[in-house]
Each structure stands twice: as structure tokens, then as C-alpha cells.
Design a protein around this motif. Structure first.
Motif, PDB file in Angstrom:
ATOM      1  N   LEU A   1      15.908  32.745  50.792  1.00  0.00           N
ATOM      2  CA  LEU A   1      15.634  31.518  50.050  1.00  0.00           C
ATOM      3  C   LEU A   1      14.465  31.790  49.125  1.00  0.00           C
ATOM      4  O   LEU A   1      13.455  32.351  49.546  1.00  0.00           O
ATOM      5  N   ARG A   2      14.626  31.387  47.866  1.00  0.00           N
ATOM      6  CA  ARG A   2      13.535  31.555  46.900  1.00  0.00           C
ATOM      7  C   ARG A   2      13.154  30.205  46.317  1.00  0.00           C
ATOM      8  O   ARG A   2      13.952  29.582  45.628  1.00  0.00           O
ATOM      9  N   ASN A   3      11.969  29.797  46.633  1.00  0.00           N
ATOM     10  CA  ASN A   3      11.393  28.549  46.092  1.00  0.00           C
ATOM     11  C   ASN A   3      12.361  27.378  46.145  1.00  0.00           C
ATOM     12  O   ASN A   3      12.534  26.645  45.179  1.00  0.00           O
ATOM     13  N   LEU A   4      12.979  27.199  47.287  1.00  0.00           N
ATOM     14  CA  LEU A   4      14.014  26.171  47.411  1.00  0.00           C
ATOM     15  C   LEU A   4      13.418  24.767  47.485  1.00  0.00           C
ATOM     16  O   LEU A   4      12.515  24.497  48.269  1.00  0.00           O
ATOM     17  N   ASP A   5      13.943  23.898  46.628  1.00  0.00           N
ATOM     18  CA  ASP A   5      13.585  22.477  46.646  1.00  0.00           C
ATOM     19  C   ASP A   5      14.847  21.663  46.898  1.00  0.00           C
ATOM     20  O   ASP A   5      15.884  21.943  46.304  1.00  0.00           O
TER      21      ASP A   5
ATOM     22  N   VAL B   1      10.467  26.264  49.497  1.00  0.00           N
ATOM     23  CA  VAL B   1      10.606  27.110  50.685  1.00  0.00           C
ATOM     24  C   VAL B   1      11.160  28.471  50.287  1.00  0.00           C
ATOM     25  O   VAL B   1      12.204  28.563  49.650  1.00  0.00           O
ATOM     26  N   SER B   2      10.420  29.506  50.643  1.00  0.00           N
ATOM     27  CA  SER B   2      10.884  30.870  50.459  1.00  0.00           C
ATOM     28  C   SER B   2      10.842  31.556  51.810  1.00  0.00           C
ATOM     29  O   SER B   2       9.803  31.533  52.485  1.00  0.00           O
ATOM     30  N   LEU B   3      11.958  32.110  52.221  1.00  0.00           N
ATOM     31  CA  LEU B   3      11.957  32.904  53.453  1.00  0.00           C
ATOM     32  C   LEU B   3      13.214  33.746  53.486  1.00  0.00           C
ATOM     33  O   LEU B   3      14.156  33.515  52.726  1.00  0.00           O
ATOM     34  N   SER B   4      13.203  34.763  54.349  1.00  0.00           N
ATOM     35  CA  SER B   4      14.425  35.534  54.497  1.00  0.00           C
ATOM     36  C   SER B   4      14.791  35.625  55.971  1.00  0.00           C
ATOM     37  O   SER B   4      13.918  35.610  56.842  1.00  0.00           O
ATOM     38  N   ILE B   5      16.074  35.652  56.209  1.00  0.00           N
ATOM     39  CA  ILE B   5      16.592  35.759  57.571  1.00  0.00           C
ATOM     40  C   ILE B   5      17.279  37.116  57.679  1.00  0.00           C
ATOM     41  O   ILE B   5      18.172  37.434  56.883  1.00  0.00           O
ATOM     42  N   ARG B   6      16.805  37.914  58.616  1.00  0.00           N
ATOM     43  CA  ARG B   6      17.331  39.268  58.747  1.00  0.00           C
ATOM     44  C   ARG B   6      18.645  39.273  59.496  1.00  0.00           C
ATOM     45  O   ARG B   6      18.869  38.450  60.369  1.00  0.00           O
TER      46      ARG B   6
ATOM     47  N   ARG C   1      24.944  25.059  51.661  1.00  0.00           N
ATOM     48  CA  ARG C   1      25.434  24.285  50.509  1.00  0.00           C
ATOM     49  C   ARG C   1      26.148  23.006  50.945  1.00  0.00           C
ATOM     50  O   ARG C   1      27.081  22.537  50.283  1.00  0.00           O
ATOM     51  N   LEU C   2      25.726  22.449  52.085  1.00  0.00           N
ATOM     52  CA  LEU C   2      26.254  21.148  52.503  1.00  0.00           C
ATOM     53  C   LEU C   2      25.477  20.044  51.797  1.00  0.00           C
ATOM     54  O   LEU C   2      25.938  18.915  51.682  1.00  0.00           O
ATOM     55  N   VAL C   3      24.260  20.344  51.378  1.00  0.00           N
ATOM     56  CA  VAL C   3      23.561  19.499  50.417  1.00  0.00           C
ATOM     57  C   VAL C   3      23.176  20.407  49.252  1.00  0.00           C
ATOM     58  O   VAL C   3      23.047  21.616  49.409  1.00  0.00           O
ATOM     59  N   LYS C   4      23.024  19.816  48.089  1.00  0.00           N
ATOM     60  CA  LYS C   4      22.785  20.591  46.884  1.00  0.00           C
ATOM     61  C   LYS C   4      21.292  20.805  46.680  1.00  0.00           C
ATOM     62  O   LYS C   4      20.537  19.834  46.627  1.00  0.00           O
ATOM     63  N   PRO C   5      20.884  22.055  46.573  1.00  0.00           N
ATOM     64  CA  PRO C   5      19.468  22.294  46.272  1.00  0.00           C
ATOM     65  C   PRO C   5      19.124  21.759  44.885  1.00  0.00           C
ATOM     66  O   PRO C   5      19.942  21.803  43.973  1.00  0.00           O
ATOM     67  N   THR C   6      17.918  21.235  44.725  1.00  0.00           N
ATOM     68  CA  THR C   6      17.483  20.720  43.438  1.00  0.00           C
ATOM     69  C   THR C   6      17.052  21.862  42.520  1.00  0.00           C
ATOM     70  O   THR C   6      17.357  21.889  41.338  1.00  0.00           O
TER      71      THR C   6
ATOM     72  N   ALA D   1      -9.574  19.188  58.180  1.00  0.00           N
ATOM     73  CA  ALA D   1      -9.456  19.037  56.733  1.00  0.00           C
ATOM     74  C   ALA D   1     -10.831  18.956  56.068  1.00  0.00           C
ATOM     75  O   ALA D   1     -11.754  18.325  56.591  1.00  0.00           O
ATOM     76  N   VAL D   2     -10.943  19.632  54.942  1.00  0.00           N
ATOM     77  CA  VAL D   2     -12.159  19.559  54.125  1.00  0.00           C
ATOM     78  C   VAL D   2     -11.738  19.095  52.719  1.00  0.00           C
ATOM     79  O   VAL D   2     -10.541  19.014  52.432  1.00  0.00           O
ATOM     80  N   SER D   3     -12.703  18.813  51.877  1.00  0.00           N
ATOM     81  CA  SER D   3     -12.338  18.220  50.585  1.00  0.00           C
ATOM     82  C   SER D   3     -11.446  19.157  49.761  1.00  0.00           C
ATOM     83  O   SER D   3     -10.571  18.692  49.028  1.00  0.00           O
ATOM     84  N   ALA D   4     -11.616  20.452  49.918  1.00  0.00           N
ATOM     85  CA  ALA D   4     -10.800  21.393  49.142  1.00  0.00           C
ATOM     86  C   ALA D   4      -9.318  21.276  49.494  1.00  0.00           C
ATOM     87  O   ALA D   4      -8.447  21.658  48.708  1.00  0.00           O
ATOM     88  N   CYS D   5      -9.014  20.734  50.684  1.00  0.00           N
ATOM     89  CA  CYS D   5      -7.609  20.613  51.095  1.00  0.00           C
ATOM     90  C   CYS D   5      -6.847  19.642  50.210  1.00  0.00           C
ATOM     91  O   CYS D   5      -5.613  19.646  50.176  1.00  0.00           O
ATOM     92  N   ALA D   6      -7.566  18.761  49.523  1.00  0.00           N
ATOM     93  CA  ALA D   6      -6.909  17.749  48.706  1.00  0.00           C
ATOM     94  C   ALA D   6      -6.551  18.252  47.319  1.00  0.00           C
ATOM     95  O   ALA D   6      -5.775  17.616  46.607  1.00  0.00           O
ATOM     96  N   THR D   7      -7.096  19.380  46.918  1.00  0.00           N
ATOM     97  CA  THR D   7      -6.948  19.784  45.518  1.00  0.00           C
ATOM     98  C   THR D   7      -5.625  20.461  45.207  1.00  0.00           C
ATOM     99  O   THR D   7      -5.007  20.171  44.193  1.00  0.00           O
ATOM    100  N   SER D   8      -5.164  21.370  46.081  1.00  0.00           N
ATOM    101  CA  SER D   8      -3.887  22.007  45.765  1.00  0.00           C
ATOM    102  C   SER D   8      -3.133  22.332  47.041  1.00  0.00           C
ATOM    103  O   SER D   8      -3.713  22.405  48.124  1.00  0.00           O
ATOM    104  N   VAL D   9      -1.816  22.504  46.888  1.00  0.00           N
ATOM    105  CA  VAL D   9      -0.975  22.820  48.036  1.00  0.00           C
ATOM    106  C   VAL D   9      -1.289  24.245  48.486  1.00  0.00           C
ATOM    107  O   VAL D   9      -1.215  25.174  47.682  1.00  0.00           O
ATOM    108  N   PRO D  10      -1.662  24.436  49.726  1.00  0.00           N
ATOM    109  CA  PRO D  10      -2.011  25.793  50.164  1.00  0.00           C
ATOM    110  C   PRO D  10      -0.777  26.697  50.198  1.00  0.00           C
ATOM    111  O   PRO D  10       0.265  26.283  50.688  1.00  0.00           O
ATOM    112  N   PRO D  11      -0.875  27.895  49.617  1.00  0.00           N
ATOM    113  CA  PRO D  11       0.282  28.797  49.632  1.00  0.00           C
ATOM    114  C   PRO D  11       0.483  29.406  51.026  1.00  0.00           C
ATOM    115  O   PRO D  11      -0.455  29.493  51.816  1.00  0.00           O
ATOM    116  N   LEU D  12       1.730  29.787  51.307  1.00  0.00           N
ATOM    117  CA  LEU D  12       2.043  30.433  52.577  1.00  0.00           C
ATOM    118  C   LEU D  12       1.697  31.909  52.442  1.00  0.00           C
ATOM    119  O   LEU D  12       2.379  32.652  51.740  1.00  0.00           O
ATOM    120  N   LEU D  13       0.602  32.324  53.061  1.00  0.00           N
ATOM    121  CA  LEU D  13       0.117  33.684  52.872  1.00  0.00           C
ATOM    122  C   LEU D  13       0.131  34.456  54.183  1.00  0.00           C
ATOM    123  O   LEU D  13      -0.195  33.914  55.243  1.00  0.00           O
TER     124      LEU D  13
END
Lengths: 327, 343
Positions: free
Chosen positions: A10-14, A37-42, A66-71, A299-311
Motif C-alpha cells: 500500500l502506498r499512501n492509501l486514502d 497508509v503505506s505498508l507491505s505484507i510479505r 477493492r471492496l471499497v474504492k480508495p480515494t 502530548a506537548v504543543s508540538a503535537c498539534a502542528t503536524s501529523v507525525p510521520p511513521l518512522l
């Protein structure tokens, strides 16, 4: 890009749903069920997908099939981008990916015998030279899932919940798929029957070399079956890791709270007092930045500024949280 | 006779020899057979079982909510000790007397709050209704009490929530409203039938904490009907395990969970995955299915699924309840010859 051992990527699935607001008490707006959502299933692995209601875990499973359509974003199956395929283009892939639902009763036609329910997919995909061959296949499937040949002529209502789930599983494996999305397959079953179905899923996984996305809200069931586990909260993966690493060393505050909330089976054991406060925020009005921050004790104030990336913070272990100093 | 509990006081509820049957097209079907349970003030009794075990029916019978017919109390008593110390048999109460007790002395909560909340009535009026009905207070005072109850169960901004309708609340919040309604008259017994089963685990933790806190505060007894062994371990003082209409084991919670004796209870504990079991563990499923209540097995109900069933004994003899350790009761003919339990 696509590693040879990756079956699903999955690459950047919405997946967004637009609601008109016409419904009873409904609000107009966009519901972001799955976000980026980005992930791979082996190939051959069981990836557990855990989350609470409204986390988007079922929608994610359905979007892969594909039972629902990705945006937006992409779903790659065995290296092929199936995101925008037409019905006919998708047909050969349908055979290779199947689904098991929580309530097999609603997925079975009450007026159809089990034999007919199992023969149908074989006919649609033109498997078996004639009806005798198909019937033999039906009998094989029934034995494979622990039912008897004599069950073939019965109707869904004649079976118990556990037996119906066996039928649901037989139907899913009928076409010898490589990949199965199992969406809460044991949640509606009694404990003693649940263990039977979990054993069956493990057995079939080995025998048929299946790749599984196992979707559940039950953390114990997920661990029991999964090689790796992804945790979803409000449409996003917040942590993903090998199962043992996730359960023994959770790194996201939500994962930690989720694990702490499961009541222990040891009498008198004091729960870790990390009870999450509040409810899931409305998916129509998500908090800015990290969507968990409204319930997060760290939570700290920085948590409100941007969506944290999955790292990735350790081999195969990724989290979406900017606080590296808490656990 | 039952041994008194550690505090030695008499129970507030003492159910003796309860059997319940339902009329079906093919004759009468036994749903509950010879059930004995006692609940003491401030104590939590967990009634554990799977679907069809009779656990919910037992709770409904105590509350006087079994529809008769098709249901019928075949035998038994439910001795209730009132606030005035008088003992009454709940099964002998008229519908009106039972209704008076429900919501005042006995509160109840269910799995699905929407089935007990009125969708077209404001939250405040629903909670206040119980208070007006049972305490005869005016609407205005009852609404103030209702707001206090909503605050007590952890609903933020309770005064404003009074005007909300149930659909405007989340599942966890609805459950809180139902608990607030059930507790508004300070019941001495709360019957909670799977109250957290439909909730997410983080919300479940909040609700369990809430019930435990209120129990301490109000000194009420709780009859917790559940299938979840984790919930049992974290809430129960005493456990009664039901299988196919009968209590097969009952004991203090610690004993029932750490020294389970009945093969069914052992099977339940072995078949439910725990958080510390990874993919290298193997659960031991209980083979087979729950028996059809219309055609119950001969002898012990559990014998067709039991690893320890002994031929010539278990399929012929319905075992009697025996005390295997102080205050630890088991309904199994082989209770004293089973191997020691290992987790």
C-alpha cells in the motif's frame, strides 16, 4: 521498488467517504476512514491489524480487496497496481484474494445449500471440468475446514456459529487464494469455539501457504495469530512492529494504553493505571497534528502542528510519534 | 447448606434451586437447572458462561423480566433481604411489586444501551424519570439529581448533556447514561449483563473502573454476567461458572481462576488466548459444540466434550455439587480424581 517477497503493498492509501448530511442527525463533510497508509505484507506472513471501532481497520482491509474504492494512493498486488482497474481487469485478481467476515451468516444466502454456496465461486471462476469434479472439490473443502460431507446439503440456519464460520472459511479458500483478509473472524464466537477457529486458521495458513491480513480489536487474538502487528488509530497506522516487539516493547503511547486496558486474567492484578480518558474524537472533526493528542498523556504543543510521520526506530519497528523521550 | 462468607453476614440475595423452562413447539425446554447463588452486600459475583449457558436468563429471572409464558419458573426461590431486613421471595412478587424493586433496590445494565434508552427522549428526562418514579421528586429536583448522576459517571459537561438525545452520544457515553439511570436510586444490587462487551477496550477499562468506584462508594453488590475471563479476574470476588443451564463450579474468584477444577472451566481458561501468548503457543480448544437444549446429553451435560469423561459414569450419572475445598464447589463426578491444574 517492489521486493520479491512482498505480496501486497500500500502506498499512501486514502479512503474518504463523503456524507451529504441528509441522514438522521448526520453532518455533512468528509470522513477520513483511512489516511496516508503505506505498508507491505510479505508473502506467507500474517499481519495483524488492530484498532478500536472507528479506527478504519476494516475499511483498510476492504480497500485492499477493492471492496471499497480508495480515494487516492495505490494498492499493489504481487507488483501490479490494482487501484484503478476495471471490473474485468480485476477479475483474475479476485480469485487470488479473498475475505472472511465476522458474521458468515450475513455473507451466506439463507436459501442456498452449503454445496451451492461453495460451488458458486468455482463456477464463476471456471474451476473444475464438470459438476462431478466441482462436487469433489466441495467435499475436500468441507473436510479441510472440519465439516462432514453430509453437511453439504444443509442450509446456513442449520449450523452453529462456529460451523458457519468454518463454511465462511471454506468459501474463502475455495479458489486457492494467496491472500485472505480475515475481518474479525472470531469476534462473534464463544471462547471455546473461538479457539477451534483460530486453530483452523493457523492450520490452513501452513497447509495452503496463505498470506493473511488479520483484522481484530482483540489484542490477545491478534498476538496469537500474527507475525507482525500494525496498530491503527483514527485512520492512521500509529505503530507497526514484529508481534513480540510490539507487545513487549510498545513505543507509541496509544499502543501502550491499549495494552494496559486489557484486563489481566490474574485475579487481583492491578491494572497499570494508564486508563485513557475520553472518547475517540469525531472522525469528521479530527484534531490538528497528531490525532491521538486529545487523549494522550504525553502530548506537548508540538503535537498539534503536524501529523507525525511513521518512522522506523528499530529494525522493522516504526511509530508515528514525535516524542522519543517517553518510553 | 452454603457456608457463610468471610464476613459471616447473611446475603442480600440468596437464589436456591432455581430451574427455568421455556415452552417451545416441541415441548418444554430446560434453560436453567438447580442454580444456587448468593450475593452479599458490597460483593461482586461473576456469573460466567458462554451463549446458551443460562447466565442471562438467571439474571433476568431475578429481575422479574422473563416473559411468562413462554417462560416458567419451574422451581426455586430468590430470597431478597430488603432495606428493612424483611426477606421476600422475588419469584412470589406481583409484576407491580417487582417493578417497584427494579430501579430502586435493584438496578440493571445491559450490553446494548440503546435497547434500554428511549431514542426520542432527552437523556436528562430518562435519568430523572427513574428518580421521579421511585423517589417521588419533582421534575426540577429530579433533573438536578440527574445532572449530578451524569457527573458521577464521568460525563463531561452534564448540565448541557441533559438536553441531548441518545444518538448524540458515543457508545461509551450511552453506557454511562444507562449506568447513571440504574444507579440513580442507589440500588443495593446491580445486575450487569455483559455491560462492556460491545465497548472498545479503552472504554471498557473506564466503565469497569467506574462500576468498581461506585460499588465502593455505595456499598452495593454486583451480579456481573459475563463471558470474559479477564473481566472476571479484574472484578469478581466470587465466580459461578454456568454450562448448559447448570452451575458447574463456584468458588472465590482466586480459587476459581487459579485452581479451576471442573473440566469445562479448565477448558475455558485454556482456550482463551492471553496477552502474553505469542504465535508459538497452542491453545487447547474445547471440542464440539454446546449441546442442543432440546436434546440434552444423558448424565453430565459436558461429558460429550470432556477429556476426562469416564465411560459407565459420566454419560449415565448427573453429578451432584460437591465441595472440593473450603467454599469451592464443583459439579463433576470425577472432581476429586482429576490431575492438578497447571496453567
Amino acid at each position: 521498488m517492489n521486493k520479491p517477497d512482498t505480496l501486497v503493498e500500500l502506498r499512501n492509501l486514502d479512503v474518504h467517504f463523503n456524507s451529504s448530511g441528509a441522514g438522521f442527525g448526520g453532518k455533512a463533510g468528509t470522513l477520513r476512514a483511512v489516511s496516508d497508509v503505506s505498508l507491505s505484507i510479505r508473502r506467507g506472513e500474517v499481519l495483524g491489524l488492530v484498532g478500536e471501532s472507528g479506527s478504519g481497520k476494516s475499511t483498510l482491509g476492504q480497500a485492499i480487496l477493492r471492496l471499497v474504492k480508495p480515494t487516492s494512493g495505490q494498492v499493489l498486488f504481487d507488483g501490479d497496481d490494482i487501484t484503478k482497474m476495471s471490473r474485468s481487469e480485476l477479475h483474475p485478481y479476485r480469485r487470488r484474494m479473498q475475505v472472511v467476515f465476522q458474521d458468515p451468516y450475513s455473507a451466506l444466502d439463507p436459501r442456498q445449500t452449503i454445496e451451492d454456496a461453495l460451488i458458486e465461486p468455482l463456477e464463476i471462476h471456471r474451476i473444475g471440468a464438470n459438476s462431478a469434479v466441482r462436487l469433489a472439490r466441495v467435499h475436500d473443502l468441507l473436510s479441510m475446514v472440519g465439516l462432514q460431507h453430509s453437511h453439504a446439503r444443509r442450509y446456513p440456519h442449520e449450523f452453529s456459529g462456529g460451523q458457519r464460520q468454518r463454511i465462511g472459511i471454506a468459501r474463502a479458500v475455495a479458489l486457492e487464494p494467496e491472500f485472505i483478509v480475515a475481518d474479525e473472524p472470531v469476534s462473534a464466537l464463544d471462547v471455546s469455539i473461538q479457539a477451534q477457529i483460530l486453530a483452523l486458521l493457523r492450520d490452513l495458513r501452513q497447509r495452503l501457504k496463505l498470506t493473511l491480513l488479520f483484522v481484530s480489536h482483540d489484542l490477545a487474538v491478534i498476538r496469537y495469530l500474527s507475525d507482525r502487528v500494525a496498530v491503527m488509530y483514527l485512520g492512521r497506522i500509529v505503530e507497526i512492529a514484529p508481534a513480540d516487539a510490539l507487545y513487549l516493547n510498545p513505543l507509541h503511547p496509544y499502543t501502550k494504553a491499549l495494552l494496559a486496558a486489557v484486563p489481566s486474567r490474574t485475579p487481583g492484578a492491578q491494572r497499570h493505571k494508564e486508563i485513557l480518558l475520553g472518547d475517540l474524537p469525531s472522525p469528521h472533526a479530527l484534531p490538528s497534528g497528531c490525532s491521538f493528542r486529545s487523549r494522550c498523556p504525553y502530548a506537548v504543543s508540538a503535537c498539534a502542528t503536524s501529523v507525525p510521520p511513521l518512522l522506523e526506530v528499530a529494525p522493522g519497528h516504526a511509530k508515528a510519534c514525535i516524542r522519543d523521550d517517553i518510553f | 447448606m452454603r457456608t457463610p462468607n468471610m464476613s459471616g453476614d447473611s446475603p442480600i440475595l440468596d437464589v436456591r434451586g432455581l430451574s427455568i423452562a421455556f415452552q417451545s413447539r416441541r415441548g418444554e425446554v430446560a434453560a436453567v437447572q438447580d442454580v444456587n447463588i448468593t450475593v452479599h452486600a458490597g460483593e461482586t459475583l461473576a456469573l460466567v458462561g458462554e451463549s446458551g449457558s443460562g447466565k442471562s436468563v438467571t439474571g433476568l429471572a431475578i429481575m422479574g423480566l422473563i416473559q411468562m409464558p413462554p417462560g416458567r419458573i419451574v422451581s426455586g426461590q430468590a430470597l431478597w433481604t430488603g432495606r428493612d431486613g424483611k426477606i421476600v421471595d422475588l419469584f412470589k412478587l406481583s409484576a407491580a411489586e417487582h417493578r417497584k424493586l427494579r430501579g430502586s433496590d435493584i438496578g440493571m445494565i445491559f450490553q446494548e444501551p440503546m435497547t434500554s434508552l428511549n431514542p426520542v427522549m432527552r437523556i436528562g428526562d430518562q435519568v430523572a424519570e427513574a428518580i421521579r418514579l421511585h423517589q417521588g421528586k419533582s421534575r426540577r429536583i429530579a433533573l438536578d439529581d440527574a445532572a449530578a448522576m451524569l457527573a458521577m459517571v464521568g460525563i463531561p459537561d452534564p448540565a448541557r448533556r441533559l438536553a441531548d438525545y441518545p444518538h448524540q452520544l458515543s457508545g461509551g457515553m450511552r453506557q454511562r447514561v444507562m449506568i447513571a439511570t440504574a444507579l440513580s436510586c442507589r440500588p443495593r444490587l446491580l445486575i450487569a449483563d455483559e455491560p462492556t462487551t460491545a465497548l472498545d477496550v479503552t472504554i471498557q477499562a473506564q466503565i469497569l473502573d467506574l462500576i468498581a468506584g461506585l460499588q465502593r462508594e455505595l456499598g452495593m453488590a454486583v451480579l456481573f454476567v459475563t463471558h470474559d475471563l479477564g473481566v472476571v479476574a479484574s472484578t469478581a470476588d466470587r465466580v459461578a461458572v454456568m454450562y448448559s443451564g447448570k452451575i458447574v463450579e463456584d468458588a472465590p474468584a482466586k480459587m476459581a481462576l487459579e485452581a479451576p477444577t471442573h473440566p469445562y472451566m479448565r477448558g475455558l481458561l485454556r482456550s482463551a488466548p492471553r496477552l502474553d501468548m505469542d504465535s508459538s503457543h497452542t491453545l487447547e480448544a474445547i471440542p464440539g459444540n454446546m449441546p442442543d437444549p432440546r436434546r440434552p446429553p444423558s448424565g453430565c451435560n459436558f461429558h460429550p466434550r470432556c477429556n476426562y469423561a469416564k465411560s459407565g459414569l459420566c454419560e449415565t450419572t448427573d453429578p451432584i455439587r460437591q465441595e472440593v475445598a473450603p467454599d469451592h464447589w464443583v459439579r463433576c463426578a470425577r472432581a476429586t480424581e482429576l490431575p492438578a491444574w497447571t496453567a
